[in-house]
Each structure stands twice: as structure tokens, then as C-alpha cells.
Design a protein around this motif. Structure first.
Motif, mmCIF file in Angstrom:
data_model
loop_
_atom_site.group_PDB
_atom_site.id
_atom_site.type_symbol
_atom_site.label_atom_id
_atom_site.label_comp_id
_atom_site.label_asym_id
_atom_site.label_seq_id
_atom_site.Cartn_x
_atom_site.Cartn_y
_atom_site.Cartn_z
ATOM 1 N N ALA A 49 6.221 29.062 66.319
ATOM 2 C CA ALA A 49 7.472 28.354 66.612
ATOM 3 C C ALA A 49 7.445 26.554 66.714
ATOM 4 O O ALA A 49 8.382 26.135 65.965
ATOM 5 C CB ALA A 49 8.397 28.744 67.979
ATOM 6 N N GLU A 50 6.454 26.315 67.338
ATOM 7 C CA GLU A 50 6.092 24.684 67.406
ATOM 8 C C GLU A 50 5.810 24.277 65.915
ATOM 9 O O GLU A 50 6.310 23.194 65.620
ATOM 10 C CB GLU A 50 5.077 24.428 68.314
ATOM 11 C CG GLU A 50 5.476 24.489 69.673
ATOM 12 C CD GLU A 50 6.542 23.650 70.317
ATOM 13 O OE1 GLU A 50 6.509 22.576 69.827
ATOM 14 O OE2 GLU A 50 7.570 24.059 71.127
ATOM 15 N N HIS A 51 5.244 25.209 65.364
ATOM 16 C CA HIS A 51 4.408 24.546 63.808
ATOM 17 C C HIS A 51 6.048 24.458 63.105
ATOM 18 O O HIS A 51 6.227 23.657 62.270
ATOM 19 C CB HIS A 51 3.755 25.583 63.189
ATOM 20 C CG HIS A 51 3.231 25.043 61.847
ATOM 21 N ND1 HIS A 51 3.641 25.700 61.005
ATOM 22 C CD2 HIS A 51 2.454 24.043 61.675
ATOM 23 C CE1 HIS A 51 2.941 25.039 59.772
ATOM 24 N NE2 HIS A 51 2.247 24.089 60.252
ATOM 25 N N TYR A 97 7.999 21.662 63.580
ATOM 26 C CA TYR A 97 7.526 20.467 62.971
ATOM 27 C C TYR A 97 7.774 20.335 61.750
ATOM 28 O O TYR A 97 8.177 19.508 60.922
ATOM 29 C CB TYR A 97 5.764 20.336 63.189
ATOM 30 C CG TYR A 97 5.206 19.407 62.297
ATOM 31 C CD1 TYR A 97 5.572 17.768 62.606
ATOM 32 C CD2 TYR A 97 4.586 19.685 61.085
ATOM 33 C CE1 TYR A 97 5.060 17.051 61.823
ATOM 34 C CE2 TYR A 97 4.243 18.633 60.208
ATOM 35 C CZ TYR A 97 4.447 17.133 60.754
ATOM 36 O OH TYR A 97 3.819 16.151 59.456
ATOM 37 N N ARG A 98 7.669 21.428 60.737
ATOM 38 C CA ARG A 98 7.843 21.191 59.426
ATOM 39 C C ARG A 98 9.410 21.238 59.166
ATOM 40 O O ARG A 98 9.648 20.478 57.875
ATOM 41 C CB ARG A 98 7.621 22.984 58.813
ATOM 42 C CG ARG A 98 6.188 23.073 59.080
ATOM 43 C CD ARG A 98 5.694 24.583 58.226
ATOM 44 N NE ARG A 98 6.263 24.464 56.986
ATOM 45 C CZ ARG A 98 6.392 25.771 56.093
ATOM 46 N NH1 ARG A 98 6.331 26.779 56.848
ATOM 47 N NH2 ARG A 98 7.022 25.526 54.963
ATOM 48 N N ARG A 99 10.294 21.577 60.094
ATOM 49 C CA ARG A 99 11.684 21.065 59.823
ATOM 50 C C ARG A 99 12.141 19.642 60.029
ATOM 51 O O ARG A 99 12.840 19.148 59.189
ATOM 52 C CB ARG A 99 12.504 21.732 60.762
ATOM 53 C CG ARG A 99 12.833 23.387 60.530
ATOM 54 C CD ARG A 99 14.152 23.796 61.349
ATOM 55 N NE ARG A 99 13.511 24.047 62.852
ATOM 56 C CZ ARG A 99 12.806 24.946 63.327
ATOM 57 N NH1 ARG A 99 12.473 26.116 62.440
ATOM 58 N NH2 ARG A 99 12.552 25.203 64.485
ATOM 59 N N ALA A 115 -1.502 12.530 58.211
ATOM 60 C CA ALA A 115 -2.428 12.953 59.181
ATOM 61 C C ALA A 115 -2.373 14.255 59.587
ATOM 62 O O ALA A 115 -3.125 14.892 59.597
ATOM 63 C CB ALA A 115 -2.414 11.968 60.500
ATOM 64 N N ALA A 116 -1.200 14.627 59.609
ATOM 65 C CA ALA A 116 -0.844 16.093 59.821
ATOM 66 C C ALA A 116 -1.506 17.071 59.094
ATOM 67 O O ALA A 116 -1.367 16.580 57.707
ATOM 68 C CB ALA A 116 0.609 16.374 60.082
ATOM 69 N N TYR A 117 -2.003 18.275 59.105
ATOM 70 C CA TYR A 117 -2.575 18.864 58.195
ATOM 71 C C TYR A 117 -2.412 20.354 58.524
ATOM 72 O O TYR A 117 -2.156 20.966 59.658
ATOM 73 C CB TYR A 117 -4.232 18.698 58.276
ATOM 74 C CG TYR A 117 -4.915 19.165 59.147
ATOM 75 C CD1 TYR A 117 -5.430 20.495 59.232
ATOM 76 C CD2 TYR A 117 -4.975 18.410 60.462
ATOM 77 C CE1 TYR A 117 -6.201 20.782 60.199
ATOM 78 C CE2 TYR A 117 -5.625 18.991 61.524
ATOM 79 C CZ TYR A 117 -6.368 20.175 61.282
ATOM 80 O OH TYR A 117 -6.898 20.463 62.467
ATOM 81 N N TRP A 118 -2.521 21.348 57.607
ATOM 82 C CA TRP A 118 -2.694 22.811 57.853
ATOM 83 C C TRP A 118 -3.650 23.092 56.572
ATOM 84 O O TRP A 118 -3.953 22.649 55.507
ATOM 85 C CB TRP A 118 -1.423 23.275 57.527
ATOM 86 C CG TRP A 118 -1.539 25.016 57.573
ATOM 87 C CD1 TRP A 118 -1.282 25.604 58.322
ATOM 88 C CD2 TRP A 118 -1.594 25.827 56.316
ATOM 89 N NE1 TRP A 118 -1.409 26.974 58.156
ATOM 90 C CE2 TRP A 118 -1.421 27.051 56.978
ATOM 91 C CE3 TRP A 118 -1.654 25.613 55.037
ATOM 92 C CZ2 TRP A 118 -1.706 28.281 56.187
ATOM 93 C CZ3 TRP A 118 -1.749 26.696 53.976
ATOM 94 C CH2 TRP A 118 -1.865 28.123 54.657
ATOM 95 N N SER A 119 -4.707 24.065 57.229
ATOM 96 C CA SER A 119 -5.647 24.313 56.138
ATOM 97 C C SER A 119 -6.062 26.134 56.111
ATOM 98 O O SER A 119 -5.831 26.501 57.451
ATOM 99 C CB SER A 119 -7.223 23.659 56.625
ATOM 100 O OG SER A 119 -8.095 23.983 56.141
#
Length: 199
Positions: free
Chosen positions: A117-119, A122-124, A136-140
Motif C-alpha cells: 500500500a505504501e508503494h 508513492y507511485r501515485r 533515486a527511487a527504484y524498483w528492481s
């Protein structure tokens, strides 16, 4: 199962289902988030941050304190007493059954849903972030063929990297002026059941 801060901190293995159930509550997860970000807060300050009544925040703080998740920070009285998180590595990773297994599964499910939910939140808002934070933010996501020992080594290396900044939880003076609270979630698990990997 989760080990929320790492292995150079005091360690506590949760073996009592009541300890896990004490944290497995959405309001308490939000309280812990705010305490980790702020360092210490009163029930009244938490009320303003999470939208719950001061009385409800105070009750949840007492429950968290009963099981060693928070402690009084000193000063103040009643709902104006500041509370802080207990900084320690907590795990419930040993295989279990019965009530402990059910409590651990409920805790893990709540934590996973909270982090997802927090992710999503953030995406919104990610397009409104300053460019340096956006970059700097990332998703891998990846695959690797590893032994159990190599996966353990990778896990420990990630935890060690995060622990470089652990003192910033308890000593705000160590935080650079442009530092922000950042959520870090990582996992590594077998992609398929053991029997399917052998095919």
C-alpha cells in the motif's frame, strides 16, 4: 521470515503468539512507522499524524509497550508523554505450527499489505517528487540461480548495507539535512517448489 533491522542490533526472536498479535494491527503498524520517522511522539502528536483519537493512540502505545515494541522517551505526563520505538532486530523465522504459526502468518500478511500500500501511494505521487528523489527511487526485479548459502550471503549483505544508517533512527543529529525517511523492502525466495527446479 522478517528480520526488520538486522544483525548488529540487539536481537529478539518472537516465540510467543501474543507478541506477534500485539503488532499485527493496522493502527499499530502506522504508529510504529511514525515513531521510526520522528524518533519520539506523544499520543496527541500521533493522533494528528494518523487520524486516530489521542485516547486510541494511547491505548495502542500501551499495548506496544507491554510487548516491548515501544518505550517511554522520558518527560511529559499522560497523553503528553513521548514514546519511542525500541530499536532491535526482531524475527520469527523458525518454523512453527499451531497458534505461533497462525500469528506469524497474520503478522507477515499485514506487513506485506502495508508495504505494498505504501508503494502504491508513492507511485501515485512520484511525478510530484523533486527530480533527484525521482531519479533515486527504484524498483528492481530479477532472477538468479543461487545456492541456499549464496542467498543467505546476499541477504546478509543487503542488511549490512542498510545498517550503515541505523544510528539515524535514534540520533537525529546524525541525519544529513537533506535526508528523508525511505522505505526499504527486499526479498529473495525460491521461484518454484524444489521438485519443479529439478526438471
Amino acid at each position: 521470515m522478517p528480520d526488520d533491522l538486522g544483525h548488529s542490533l540487539p536481537k529478539r526472536t518472537l516465540r510467543d503468539p501474543r507478541e506477534l498479535r500485539a503488532m499485527a494491527h493496522p493502527v499499530r503498524i502506522r504508529i510504529m512507522d511514525e515513531l521510526f520517522i520522528a524518533g519520539s511522539l506523544t499520543a496527541s502528536q500521533l493522533s494528528d499524524r494518523i487520524g486516530e483519537s489521542p485516547a486510541n493512540c494511547s491505548w495502542h502505545l500501551r499495548q506496544l509497550a507491554k510487548y516491548g515494541y515501544v518505550e517511554e522517551a522520558g518527560g511529559g505526563t499522560g497523553r503528553q508523554r513521548p514514546w519511542r520505538p525500541v530499536i532491535e532486530s526482531r524475527s520469527w523465522g523458525e518454523r512453527s505450527e499451531g497458534e505461533l504459526a497462525a500469528a506469524g502468518a497474520a503478522m507477515a500478511d499485514l506487513m506485506y499489505r502495508h508495504e505494498f500500500a505504501e508503494h502504491e501511494e508513492y507511485r501515485r505521487r512520484e511525478d510530484s517528487e523533486p527530480q533527484d528523489w525521482y531519479d533515486a527511487a527504484y524498483w528492481s526485479q530479477s532472477f538468479a540461480w543461487l545456492t541456499a548459502a549464496e542467498l543467505t550471503e546476499l541477504k546478509e549483505a543487503i542488511v549490512d548495507l542498510v545498517l550503515r544508517y541505523a544510528e539515524r533512527f535514534t540520533d537525529p543529529a546524525t541525519r544529513p539535512t537533506d535526508a528523508r525517511a525511505v522505505r526499504l523492502v527486499s526479498w529473495g525466495f525460491p521461484a518454484r517448489p524444489w521438485s519443479e527446479d529439478r526438471k
